[in-house]
Scaffold this active site. Sequence first.
Site, PDB file in Angstrom:
ATOM      1  N   LYS A   1      -6.966   0.674 -12.031  1.00  0.00           N
ATOM      2  CA  LYS A   1      -5.905   0.109 -12.880  1.00  0.00           C
ATOM      3  C   LYS A   1      -4.585  -0.011 -12.126  1.00  0.00           C
ATOM      4  CE  LYS A   1      -6.683   3.431 -15.823  1.00  0.00           C
ATOM      5  NZ  LYS A   1      -7.918   4.008 -15.284  1.00  0.00           N
TER       6      LYS A   1
ATOM      7  N   GLY B   1      -4.017   9.257 -12.729  1.00  0.00           N
ATOM      8  CA  GLY B   1      -3.738   9.177 -11.299  1.00  0.00           C
ATOM      9  C   GLY B   1      -4.018   7.755 -10.877  1.00  0.00           C
ATOM     10  N   HIS B   2      -2.970   6.978 -10.660  1.00  0.00           N
ATOM     11  CA  HIS B   2      -3.131   5.563 -10.319  1.00  0.00           C
ATOM     12  C   HIS B   2      -2.707   5.353  -8.867  1.00  0.00           C
ATOM     13  CE1 HIS B   2      -2.629   4.445 -14.870  1.00  0.00           C
ATOM     14  NE2 HIS B   2      -3.663   5.212 -14.628  1.00  0.00           N
ATOM     15  N   THR B   3      -3.624   4.844  -8.077  1.00  0.00           N
ATOM     16  CA  THR B   3      -3.343   4.654  -6.656  1.00  0.00           C
ATOM     17  C   THR B   3      -2.919   3.218  -6.403  1.00  0.00           C
ATOM     18  OG1 THR B   3      -5.235   6.103  -6.339  1.00  0.00           O
ATOM     19  CG2 THR B   3      -4.291   5.100  -4.353  1.00  0.00           C
TER      20      THR B   3
ATOM     21  N   ASP C   1     -10.227   5.653 -13.662  1.00  0.00           N
ATOM     22  CA  ASP C   1     -10.278   5.478 -12.206  1.00  0.00           C
ATOM     23  C   ASP C   1     -10.970   4.187 -11.785  1.00  0.00           C
ATOM     24  OD1 ASP C   1      -9.030   7.967 -12.010  1.00  0.00           O
ATOM     25  OD2 ASP C   1     -10.951   9.012 -12.000  1.00  0.00           O
TER      26      ASP C   1
ATOM     27  N   ASP D   1     -16.693  -4.089  -2.476  1.00  0.00           N
ATOM     28  CA  ASP D   1     -16.904  -3.808  -1.053  1.00  0.00           C
ATOM     29  C   ASP D   1     -17.714  -2.528  -0.838  1.00  0.00           C
ATOM     30  OD1 ASP D   1     -14.383  -2.832  -2.234  1.00  0.00           O
ATOM     31  OD2 ASP D   1     -14.171  -1.737  -0.350  1.00  0.00           O
TER      32      ASP D   1
ATOM     33  N   LYS E   1     -13.954  -2.733  -6.401  1.00  0.00           N
ATOM     34  CA  LYS E   1     -14.790  -1.940  -5.478  1.00  0.00           C
ATOM     35  C   LYS E   1     -16.129  -2.586  -5.138  1.00  0.00           C
ATOM     36  CE  LYS E   1     -12.914   2.389  -5.266  1.00  0.00           C
ATOM     37  NZ  LYS E   1     -12.888   3.838  -5.362  1.00  0.00           N
TER      38      LYS E   1
ATOM     39  N   GLN F   1      -6.450   6.242 -18.222  1.00  0.00           N
ATOM     40  CA  GLN F   1      -7.801   6.673 -18.619  1.00  0.00           C
ATOM     41  C   GLN F   1      -8.712   5.446 -18.829  1.00  0.00           C
ATOM     42  OE1 GLN F   1      -5.028   8.566 -20.460  1.00  0.00           O
ATOM     43  NE2 GLN F   1      -5.144   9.564 -18.486  1.00  0.00           N
TER      44      GLN F   1
ATOM     45  N   THR G   1      -7.717  17.912 -17.248  1.00  0.00           N
ATOM     46  CA  THR G   1      -6.902  17.967 -16.033  1.00  0.00           C
ATOM     47  C   THR G   1      -5.965  19.184 -16.060  1.00  0.00           C
ATOM     48  OG1 THR G   1      -5.233  16.570 -17.057  1.00  0.00           O
ATOM     49  CG2 THR G   1      -6.939  15.454 -15.771  1.00  0.00           C
TER      50      THR G   1
ATOM     51  N   THR H   1      -5.668  13.138  -9.309  1.00  0.00           N
ATOM     52  CA  THR H   1      -4.832  14.126  -9.976  1.00  0.00           C
ATOM     53  C   THR H   1      -5.285  15.548  -9.666  1.00  0.00           C
ATOM     54  OG1 THR H   1      -4.359  12.565 -11.724  1.00  0.00           O
ATOM     55  CG2 THR H   1      -4.001  14.874 -12.262  1.00  0.00           C
ATOM     56  N   THR H   2      -6.588  15.787  -9.724  1.00  0.00           N
ATOM     57  CA  THR H   2      -7.066  17.167  -9.562  1.00  0.00           C
ATOM     58  C   THR H   2      -7.850  17.375  -8.274  1.00  0.00           C
ATOM     59  OG1 THR H   2      -9.038  16.617 -10.817  1.00  0.00           O
ATOM     60  CG2 THR H   2      -7.218  17.564 -12.055  1.00  0.00           C
TER      61      THR H   2
ATOM     62  N   THR I   1     -10.162  12.131 -23.673  1.00  0.00           N
ATOM     63  CA  THR I   1      -8.769  12.563 -23.631  1.00  0.00           C
ATOM     64  C   THR I   1      -8.231  12.492 -25.061  1.00  0.00           C
ATOM     65  OG1 THR I   1      -6.702  12.359 -22.409  1.00  0.00           O
ATOM     66  CG2 THR I   1      -7.759  10.283 -23.118  1.00  0.00           C
TER      67      THR I   1
HETATM   68  P1  GDP Z   1      -6.924   4.106 -11.653  1.00  0.00           P
HETATM   69  O1  GDP Z   1      -6.774   5.487 -12.188  1.00  0.00           O
HETATM   70  O2  GDP Z   1      -7.717   3.221 -12.548  1.00  0.00           O
HETATM   71  O3  GDP Z   1      -5.610   3.477 -11.248  1.00  0.00           O
HETATM   72  O4  GDP Z   1      -7.783   4.254 -10.325  1.00  0.00           O
HETATM   73  P2  GDP Z   1      -7.598   5.359  -9.164  1.00  0.00           P
HETATM   74  O5  GDP Z   1      -6.416   5.008  -8.359  1.00  0.00           O
HETATM   75  O6  GDP Z   1      -7.686   6.729  -9.732  1.00  0.00           O
HETATM   76  O7  GDP Z   1      -8.956   5.157  -8.364  1.00  0.00           O
HETATM   77  C1  GDP Z   1      -9.301   3.930  -7.818  1.00  0.00           C
HETATM   78  C2  GDP Z   1      -9.423   4.081  -6.289  1.00  0.00           C
HETATM   79  O8  GDP Z   1     -10.049   2.944  -5.769  1.00  0.00           O
HETATM   80  C3  GDP Z   1      -8.083   4.169  -5.582  1.00  0.00           C
HETATM   81  O9  GDP Z   1      -8.229   4.980  -4.453  1.00  0.00           O
HETATM   82  C4  GDP Z   1      -7.800   2.728  -5.179  1.00  0.00           C
HETATM   83  O10 GDP Z   1      -6.972   2.618  -4.039  1.00  0.00           O
HETATM   84  C5  GDP Z   1      -9.199   2.254  -4.861  1.00  0.00           C
HETATM   85  N1  GDP Z   1      -9.467   0.834  -5.102  1.00  0.00           N
HETATM   86  C6  GDP Z   1      -9.039   0.030  -6.101  1.00  0.00           C
HETATM   87  N2  GDP Z   1      -9.629  -1.175  -6.026  1.00  0.00           N
HETATM   88  C7  GDP Z   1     -10.464  -1.120  -4.954  1.00  0.00           C
HETATM   89  C8  GDP Z   1     -11.397  -2.049  -4.358  1.00  0.00           C
HETATM   90  O11 GDP Z   1     -11.584  -3.168  -4.818  1.00  0.00           O
HETATM   91  N3  GDP Z   1     -12.087  -1.594  -3.271  1.00  0.00           N
HETATM   92  C9  GDP Z   1     -11.926  -0.357  -2.738  1.00  0.00           C
HETATM   93  N4  GDP Z   1     -12.644   0.006  -1.678  1.00  0.00           N
HETATM   94  N5  GDP Z   1     -11.070   0.530  -3.276  1.00  0.00           N
HETATM   95  C10 GDP Z   1     -10.366   0.155  -4.370  1.00  0.00           C
HETATM   96  P1  IMO Z   2      -6.772   7.518 -14.895  1.00  0.00           P
HETATM   97  O1  IMO Z   2      -5.596   6.911 -15.631  1.00  0.00           O
HETATM   98  C1  IMO Z   2     -10.415   9.888 -15.067  1.00  0.00           C
HETATM   99  C2  IMO Z   2     -10.563  13.066 -18.094  1.00  0.00           C
HETATM  100  C3  IMO Z   2     -10.583  14.491 -17.622  1.00  0.00           C
HETATM  101  C4  IMO Z   2     -11.387  15.134 -18.727  1.00  0.00           C
HETATM  102  C5  IMO Z   2     -10.915  14.385 -19.965  1.00  0.00           C
HETATM  103  C6  IMO Z   2      -9.841  15.124 -20.761  1.00  0.00           C
HETATM  104  O2  IMO Z   2      -6.466   7.892 -13.488  1.00  0.00           O
HETATM  105  O3  IMO Z   2      -7.970   6.657 -15.025  1.00  0.00           O
HETATM  106  P2  IMO Z   2      -7.249  15.533 -20.362  1.00  0.00           P
HETATM  107  O4  IMO Z   2      -6.539  16.258 -19.256  1.00  0.00           O
HETATM  108  O5  IMO Z   2      -6.843  14.109 -20.519  1.00  0.00           O
HETATM  109  O6  IMO Z   2      -7.218  16.275 -21.655  1.00  0.00           O
HETATM  110  O7  IMO Z   2      -8.805  15.544 -19.901  1.00  0.00           O
HETATM  111  O8  IMO Z   2     -10.417  13.149 -19.507  1.00  0.00           O
HETATM  112  N1  IMO Z   2      -9.431  12.249 -17.589  1.00  0.00           N
HETATM  113  C7  IMO Z   2      -9.557  11.302 -16.649  1.00  0.00           C
HETATM  114  N2  IMO Z   2     -10.627  10.919 -15.924  1.00  0.00           N
HETATM  115  N3  IMO Z   2      -9.241   9.241 -14.921  1.00  0.00           N
HETATM  116  C8  IMO Z   2      -8.164   9.616 -15.664  1.00  0.00           C
HETATM  117  O9  IMO Z   2      -7.011   8.913 -15.666  1.00  0.00           O
HETATM  118  C9  IMO Z   2      -8.283  10.710 -16.556  1.00  0.00           C
HETATM  119  N4  IMO Z   2      -7.434  11.329 -17.399  1.00  0.00           N
HETATM  120  C10 IMO Z   2      -8.157  12.263 -18.041  1.00  0.00           C
HETATM  121  O10 IMO Z   2     -11.211  14.614 -16.364  1.00  0.00           O
HETATM  122  O11 IMO Z   2     -12.750  14.841 -18.559  1.00  0.00           O
HETATM  123 MG    MG Z   3      -7.128   7.455 -11.650  1.00  0.00          MG
END
Ligand code: GDP
Ligand code: IMO
Ligand code: MG
Length: 427
Positions: free
Chosen positions: A16, A40-42, A13, A332, A330, A223, A128, A299-300, A238
Amino acid sequence: MPAITLVGAQWGDEGKGKATDLVGNRVDYVVRYQGGNNAGHTVVIGDEKYALHLLPSGILSPDVTPVIANGVVIDPGVLFEELRGLQERGIDTERLVISANAHLIMPYHRALDKVSERFLGKGRIGTTGRGIGPTYADKISRAGVRVQDTFDPKILRKKIELALNDKNQILTKVYNRRGLDAEQIIEEYLGYAEMLRPYVADTSLLLNQALDDGKTVFLEGSQGTLLDIDHGTYPFVTSSSPTSGGACAGAGIGPTRITRVIGILKAYTTRVGSGPFPTELFDEQGEWLRRQGGEYGVTTGRNRRCGWFDAPIARYATRINGITDFFLTKMDVLSGLDRIPVCVGYEIDGERCDEIPMTQTDFHHAVPVYEYLDGWNEDISHVRTFDELPKNAQAYVRTLEEMSGAQISAIGVGPGRDQTLELRPLV
Ligand code: GDP
Ligand code: IMO
Ligand code: MG
């Protein structure tokens, strides 16, 4: 010519999805090489927000070929649901290519993931619940079902029947659950064959030919480094290799093809699920970070655990992955703090330790040693160049860069595609 790998440098998170989207119009292929719909990629493009779980973030860039490579585990129901969701929003999804060798998440994998977590009680991993661990376990024990198996009804039947012989015993006799019906699963998965077929290819061949033709291949990790099966905080990890080494095995390209490794690093730290996390905050500061950063799982929906930046972790990510560039996200979120603690090492049972300790027992005992950097109050979400950042924010970036062991080449100041300071081209 170049293959570029993107990896999460912490516990996932890190941002990415946003980083991949940013370079989407400069690359030819975006490849998922491990994990599954645990990710979960936003991606935020203008007013539109997308949450991608299984599909590569590059699917949102019209000129990119998105690839789900052999190292990924695919839940076909989720795949087609996610494709449909994007199609309904006007996204062209026909370019997607899927490896014939990718393994499939089966209903018994999901069932076992959930029930084994329940039985672990306090010792649970906090997965998850998507069936990721049991699917990779079957892959390694050579009992998995691959995409290509759906094309051969005889093989598919045999594999599912064999698997259920074993899994149903475990579900019923160990976990006291109902067994699953083989015929129903065979029918469901045979039904996916014709839906999958138009997308399926030898993706390793495709990517190597693309590299030979001078195309750019972007390998999008999911991850993060500390969730890696080998290099993470085992067993709270994971079941795949999100680190850069995993990209070669998971996509079928050689390490000599990779010219750059981009680490995505949050300006503070978060974690979802169980396991050690030295800089975790249990007070109102942690709640403040969660609220400011919107740290709730994509995701969850779980609350993400929040804490300060941990430099030994960033250094660890640099050496495990061979990171050449960091994207610091992040920044900001940290506006408004008088001073910002940064963990520079740990105290473990009375001894100072500057790197992640060798044993997990020690890591559980690690108490962070902080240095305090001056904060800034300005809203930086509209800033677009490094020079416009408040001086203390510049100093924060430079200090993290020094501690992390690789150059910071981009800085995120908001979730939007344009809310990025690119100090040097990432691609
Ligand atoms: P990922 O799993 O690595 O793709 O990350 P996630 O999408 O799970 O979580 C990152 C969160 O931070 C998402 O809600 C993005 O929209 C947000 N995000 C990414 N870069 C920035 C940033 O530079 N600033 C802020 N405020 N939010 C960001
Ligand atoms: P992104 O790609 C954050 C964590 C789960 C748990 C452990 C094992 O969005 O960064 P799993 O279901 O993979 O067997 O769970 O890994 N986990 C993540 N935490 N971001 C993720 O993906 C994750 N994918 C799995 O919360 O601790
Ligand atoms: Mg994520």
